[in-house]
Each structure stands twice: as structure tokens, then as C-alpha cells.
Design an enzyme around this catalytic site. Sequence first.
Site, PDB file in Angstrom:
ATOM      1  N   ASP A  32      66.191  73.939 -27.681  1.00 20.27           N
ATOM      2  CA  ASP A  32      67.835  72.833 -26.281  1.00 20.27           C
ATOM      3  C   ASP A  32      66.680  71.691 -26.161  1.00 20.27           C
ATOM      4  O   ASP A  32      65.203  71.731 -25.592  1.00 20.27           O
ATOM      5  CB  ASP A  32      67.655  73.753 -25.505  1.00 20.27           C
ATOM      6  N   ILE A  33      67.068  70.524 -26.576  1.00 20.06           N
ATOM      7  CA  ILE A  33      66.767  69.501 -25.568  1.00 20.06           C
ATOM      8  C   ILE A  33      66.102  69.470 -24.395  1.00 20.06           C
ATOM      9  O   ILE A  33      65.002  68.386 -24.137  1.00 20.06           O
ATOM     10  CB  ILE A  33      66.873  68.115 -26.219  1.00 20.06           C
ATOM     11  N   ASN A  70      70.613  61.198 -29.848  1.00 25.26           N
ATOM     12  CA  ASN A  70      72.230  61.372 -31.066  1.00 25.26           C
ATOM     13  C   ASN A  70      72.327  61.849 -29.794  1.00 25.26           C
ATOM     14  O   ASN A  70      73.469  62.362 -29.564  1.00 25.26           O
ATOM     15  CB  ASN A  70      72.214  60.674 -32.401  1.00 25.26           C
ATOM     16  N   TYR A 127      81.308  61.700 -17.897  1.00 24.76           N
ATOM     17  CA  TYR A 127      80.851  61.556 -19.685  1.00 24.76           C
ATOM     18  C   TYR A 127      79.894  59.929 -19.664  1.00 24.76           C
ATOM     19  O   TYR A 127      79.858  59.086 -19.997  1.00 24.76           O
ATOM     20  CB  TYR A 127      81.541  61.182 -20.385  1.00 24.76           C
ATOM     21  N   ALA A 176      80.383  57.252 -17.339  1.00 27.88           N
ATOM     22  CA  ALA A 176      79.510  57.061 -16.709  1.00 27.88           C
ATOM     23  C   ALA A 176      77.575  57.006 -17.252  1.00 27.88           C
ATOM     24  O   ALA A 176      76.867  56.474 -17.099  1.00 27.88           O
ATOM     25  CB  ALA A 176      79.383  57.595 -14.987  1.00 27.88           C
ATOM     26  N   LYS A 229      77.063  57.304 -20.514  1.00 26.78           N
ATOM     27  CA  LYS A 229      76.512  56.690 -21.786  1.00 26.78           C
ATOM     28  C   LYS A 229      76.721  55.721 -21.385  1.00 26.78           C
ATOM     29  O   LYS A 229      76.040  54.666 -21.917  1.00 26.78           O
ATOM     30  CB  LYS A 229      77.980  56.296 -22.305  1.00 26.78           C
TER      31      LYS A 229
END
Length: 255
Positions: free
Chosen positions: A65-66, A92, A156, A158, A160
Site C-alpha cells: 500500500d503506497i 498512476n 476527486y 480537486a 487531480k
Amino acid sequence: MYVNSADQAFSDHVALITGAGSGIGRAAAIAFAEAGAHVLGIGRREEPLKETAAAHANIEVLAMDITDDGAPAKAVSDAVRRWGRLDYLVNNAGATAVMPLAESEQQVIVDLLALNVVAPSLLAHEALPHLRETKGTIVNVSSTYGHRPMAGGAHYAASKAAVEQLTRSWALELAGEGVRVNCVAPGPTQTDVMLHAGLTQEASNEMYAYERDRIPTHHVAGAEEMAHWVLRMAEPTGRHATGQIITVDGGLELI
């Protein structure tokens, strides 16, 4: 499928790609591998990652989990340990939250920003010393909704928009060091992201049908089409392009 003569510049280079277990991340991992790069694919789910690794001998994977503490440093150090360098970071991994303002939940917002904004930032921070050495490239993945409104998905959108501003700002900051930073902003793409956002298969299909009608080309792209542009933005022969947001959405942003 992805390779042309220009792609020989990727030979023996190293790419770290997050969200590699499915969708655009998996397609990008395959694209880089077919172009000659060594790929470390990162994702939360081990079984889908194994399927990605099975697609090409140049792909190795690491399940994590990054957003966990220390995970970005571990991911970068693992890639460098395996191959001795790092040339490309593809941020990504991300999540979508369908959440009208009236239904906003604090933890959903926190988790969304942790994955879509904080993790890419920390990965870029950890990767930077190695990218400086290789004159490498960061490719972020945004969305057409990073620069157009999304009713019912403001947080979402915001997140991006933040990714796009990180891209421009890092590109300006690092240009003198030879590190490029660009961004691919997909429109609606046929992946399982909506299922992970909590939509049923039927609701997901209805959403794609709705988007297909709205898109000027009347085409919902596949993950491979997006991977093509991720690879192109990383291509070493494109050294003069930095700070760019490449929108690939069939003209959706135009309406």
C-alpha cells in the site's frame, strides 16, 4: 503492439509504475517492458500483480500500500536494488470517489488525498536523487476532470487538479537539472476503477454508456490507449517537453 524504432531508447532503463495490478497501470507496465525497460510494478493486490508480471519477462512486482508509512522509500529503493538505477516514475495509482457535497465524509476525503496527492509527492521525493543521476522523467496520471468540473465528484476532481499543478510546478523547479515532469489526463477509460469506487457492474456499464454519448468521438478508450501516451511522454527523444498536461479524452474537455 507498443514498440517502434524510437523505443530502443528505453533499453535497460528502469521504470517504477504504481497501480500496476490493473487498468492503465498494467497496460503501462507492459508498454514499458515491451519497449525494453525493466519495470517494477507496485500495487496493493498480489494476485493481479502476478498477472501483470506474467505478461512480460521484464516486469517484476512488489505488493504494498503506497500510502503506508515508509512505502514510497521502500518502493524506490527496491527498484534501485534490483537494477541499479531509476529512469522513470509513473504515478498512476489513484482512486475515484463519487461523493456529493451533502454526503461528504472526512475519512473518504483524507484517504483520497493520501493516495492521489500525498503518495505521488512522496514517491517523487524519494525518486528524485536517482532521477537527477539519469536525467529521468516523472509521468503523473491525472484526469480530464483535473481541469473541468465534476458534479458529485468534487474532491476527486480537486485531487487531480492538484496533480496537474504538482506537474507544472515540479517541471519548472527541476528543468535546470534535466528532470522532466509531464502528465497524462485520461478521459473515461474502460477499467475496473469504478467497481473499486463502489459502483456495481451495472452502474459502471451505465456510466460508460452515458460518457460514450457525451464524448465527441463517441469512444470510451481502453487502458492500452492511455499507456501509449504515458510511454510517449516518458520517451527520451522528447526531452524538450516538460510541464505538459496531455489530455486524452476524445474531445470531452472541449464541450
